[in-house]
Motif scaffolding. Structure first.
Motif, short mmCIF file in Angstrom:
data_model
loop_
_atom_site.label_atom_id
_atom_site.label_comp_id
_atom_site.label_asym_id
_atom_site.label_seq_id
_atom_site.Cartn_x
_atom_site.Cartn_y
_atom_site.Cartn_z
N VAL A 299 10.15 2.36 -1.99
CA VAL A 299 9.84 2.21 -3.41
C VAL A 299 8.76 1.14 -3.57
CG1 VAL A 299 10.77 1.64 -5.69
CG2 VAL A 299 12.17 2.88 -4.02
N PHE A 300 7.77 1.43 -4.41
CA PHE A 300 6.65 0.51 -4.64
C PHE A 300 6.47 0.29 -6.14
CE2 PHE A 300 5.96 2.63 -0.65
CZ PHE A 300 5.49 1.64 0.19
N ALA A 301 6.02 -0.90 -6.49
CA ALA A 301 5.75 -1.22 -7.89
C ALA A 301 4.33 -1.77 -8.02
CB ALA A 301 6.76 -2.24 -8.42
N SER A 302 3.50 -1.08 -8.80
CA SER A 302 2.15 -1.53 -9.14
C SER A 302 1.36 -1.97 -7.91
CB SER A 302 2.22 -2.69 -10.14
OG SER A 302 0.94 -2.98 -10.66
N VAL A 303 1.00 -1.01 -7.08
CA VAL A 303 0.21 -1.29 -5.87
C VAL A 303 -1.26 -1.43 -6.27
CG1 VAL A 303 -0.46 -0.46 -3.59
CG2 VAL A 303 1.82 0.04 -4.48
N THR A 304 -1.81 -2.63 -6.11
CA THR A 304 -3.19 -2.88 -6.50
C THR A 304 -4.07 -3.34 -5.34
OG1 THR A 304 -2.62 -5.13 -7.16
CG2 THR A 304 -2.55 -3.44 -8.87
N SER A 305 -3.49 -3.47 -4.17
CA SER A 305 -4.26 -3.87 -2.99
C SER A 305 -3.63 -3.24 -1.76
CB SER A 305 -4.30 -5.39 -2.84
OG SER A 305 -3.00 -5.92 -2.70
N ALA A 306 -4.37 -3.25 -0.66
CA ALA A 306 -3.86 -2.66 0.58
C ALA A 306 -2.51 -3.28 0.93
CB ALA A 306 -4.85 -2.87 1.71
N THR A 307 -1.54 -2.42 1.23
CA THR A 307 -0.16 -2.86 1.44
C THR A 307 0.37 -2.34 2.77
OG1 THR A 307 0.26 -2.87 -0.94
CG2 THR A 307 2.18 -2.75 0.50
N THR A 308 1.02 -3.22 3.52
CA THR A 308 1.66 -2.82 4.77
C THR A 308 3.17 -2.71 4.54
OG1 THR A 308 -0.02 -3.93 6.10
CG2 THR A 308 2.07 -3.43 7.17
N ARG A 309 3.71 -1.58 4.90
CA ARG A 309 5.16 -1.37 4.78
C ARG A 309 5.66 -0.70 6.05
NH1 ARG A 309 8.71 -0.31 0.46
NH2 ARG A 309 7.46 -1.84 -0.69
N ASN A 310 6.34 -1.44 6.89
CA ASN A 310 6.95 -0.88 8.09
C ASN A 310 8.34 -0.33 7.75
OD1 ASN A 310 4.73 -1.58 9.70
ND2 ASN A 310 5.52 -3.66 9.97
N VAL A 311 8.70 0.77 8.38
CA VAL A 311 9.93 1.48 8.03
C VAL A 311 10.80 1.62 9.28
CG1 VAL A 311 10.90 3.61 7.09
CG2 VAL A 311 8.69 2.76 6.25
N THR A 312 12.07 1.30 9.15
CA THR A 312 13.02 1.51 10.24
C THR A 312 13.83 2.76 9.94
OG1 THR A 312 13.17 -0.86 10.68
CG2 THR A 312 14.94 0.54 11.54
#
Length: 436
Positions: A299-312
């Motif tokens: 889940v993401f809220a208001s993405v305004t810049s490059a974002t790193t999200r690692n997932v297990t």
């Protein structure tokens, strides 16, 4: 031409010579073209801004029309009359080349060019009159001048601040050895830039620099445009990371909700994935399980810049499977209804149409077969739709506390041990792998 009334209007003309650059300035008493100084100077009717800091002077341009065009929008029309076919083969070719040049400026700063089609209107500012239409036209110009841009600006008083309100360009139909260079330079004037005080820029030219022939914007050109219009609006940003479960999980191709403007690439052998989302996007990335790996929704809220999200990722299917359509989401309108339908003893046909977005289980039979889990959330003697089923459905709907338990008579259910929300929540999260 300087017209004074309750507001101030200014007309100025700029020319390009021999495919390079030359400034043709209006009446000398209206324009001060002295070299840049270390002091900030903004005189009445002075189109040249002298920057106060050495750093600013180095990184900037010379500009007129301090506010640029209102709304950061230039709507324009093209007049194909008098086009020289040796410079541009057709009306469509000329428009395309103009739009290509405009695109370079739009990529550098937050200015939008809106093409409104062809017109028979002349470049009216070339005759000293304004008609409110930004026109790019062809016409004979003297000597080696390949283009002239005329602009009008108005403001509340002699000292401004001025806002550009019309700009016309005339391209020389007699002499134009590099029309693309001419277009790029003149459009710089059109959007509000005078000749630069930095050499070897697209907007270089007298009185502070000499002409060059460039078809790509330089750092100084970009700085000038951004001073008027700001940095280009970011329309898309990246979300990326790795998906692992001990090792990388390959083949995960996230779906998005909402999906408009979102594109994702499947994870590679190392588990690396990437998605592009609209600037400011809020939503969820989700995926069916892949090779026995359950992919938790992100889940993401208001993405305004490059974002790193690692997932297990998680292994296997929990003993209480709530994602019965296998799309990576637990949803009351699909999964919840399917589970409740199974508790009510309905057959596979009743499960048709209960697959959510990007579901792996899409048929009624596949969803029916996925609802064989242990759904005895209360721990009673049996599993009941009226207690276990409704408790699960309410939790899926985002309810908590007594909003889940009220009216279900859980304390009267034979053998029930989980009768409070705290107990039900713990059982669901432990047994079903959820995060209520």
């Amino acid at each position: 031409m300087n017209i004074r009334s309750c507001a101030v209007s200014l007309l100025s003309a700029f020319a390009l010579a021999n495919g390079l650059a030359a400034a043709v300035l209006p009446t000398p008493d209206d324009v001060d073209s002295k070299a840049a100084s270390s002091q900030a100077v903004q005189q009445a009717n002075d189109f040249i801004i002298h920057l106060s800091s050495p750093e600013g002077e180095h990184s900037k341009f010379i500009t007129y029309g301090w506010n640029g065009f209102a709304g950061k929008l230039i709507s324009w029309r093209y007049n194909d009359a008098n086009r020289n076919a040796s410079f541009s083969s057709s009306s469509a070719d000329a428009v395309l080349r103009l739009q290509t040049a405009m695109g370079k400026w739009s990529a550098a700063c937050n200015i939008t060019f809106q093409y409104l089609g062809t017109t028979t209107n002349p470049a009216s500012l070339s005759t000293g009159s304004a008609d409110g239409v930004n026109v790019i036209a062809w016409g004979p110009l003297s000597g080696n001048t390949t283009g002239v841009t005329y602009v009008t600006a108005s403001g509340p008083g002699p000292a401004g601040p001025f806002t550009l309100n019309e700009s016309d360009i005339v391209l020389n139909n007699l002499f134009n050895p590099n029309v693309d260079v001419t277009m790029l330079h003149e459009i710089g004037h059109m959007l509000g830039l005078d000749h630069s005080d930095v050499q070897s820029a697209v907007m270089s030219g007298p009185p502070l620099t000499t002409y060059v022939s460039l078809n790509a914007l330089t750092a100084d050109d970009i700085a000038g445009c951004r001073a008027l219009y700001g940095a280009p609006a970011v329309t898309a940003v990246a979300i990326s990371g790795t998906i692992t479960n001990g090792a990388g999980v390959a083949g995960v191709n996230f779906c998005a909700r909402p999906s408009a403007g979102v594109t994702c690439t499947a994870s590679n052998a190392s588990g690396a994935y990437s998605c592009t989302v609209p600037n400011g996007w809020s939503g969820t990335l989700h995926s069916p399980s892949v090779a026995g790996n359950r992919i938790p929704p992100q889940v993401f809220a208001s993405v305004t810049s490059a974002t790193t999200r690692n997932v297990t990722a998680l292994s296997g299917v929990p003993s209480c499977n709530l994602d019965v359509d296998n799309n990576g989401l637990i949803e009351p309108a699909t999964d919840g209804v399917a589970i409740l339908s199974r508790m009510l003893g309905l057959g596979a046909a009743a499960f048709n149409g209960l697959a959510g977005t990007c579901a792996a289980n899409t048929t009624g039979t596949a969803i029916f077969n996925a609802t064989t889990s242990n759904y005895n959330v209360t721990g009673g003697a049996s599993t009941f739709a009226a207690t276990d089923g409704l408790a699960i459905l309410r939790a899926m709907s985002g309810k908590t506390g007594t909003d889940v338990t009220n009216g279900l008579g859980l304390t009267r259910e034979a053998g029930a041990t989980n009768t409070s929300w705290v107990a039900i929540q713990s059982w669901l999260n432990t047994t079903c792998g959820s995060s209520f």
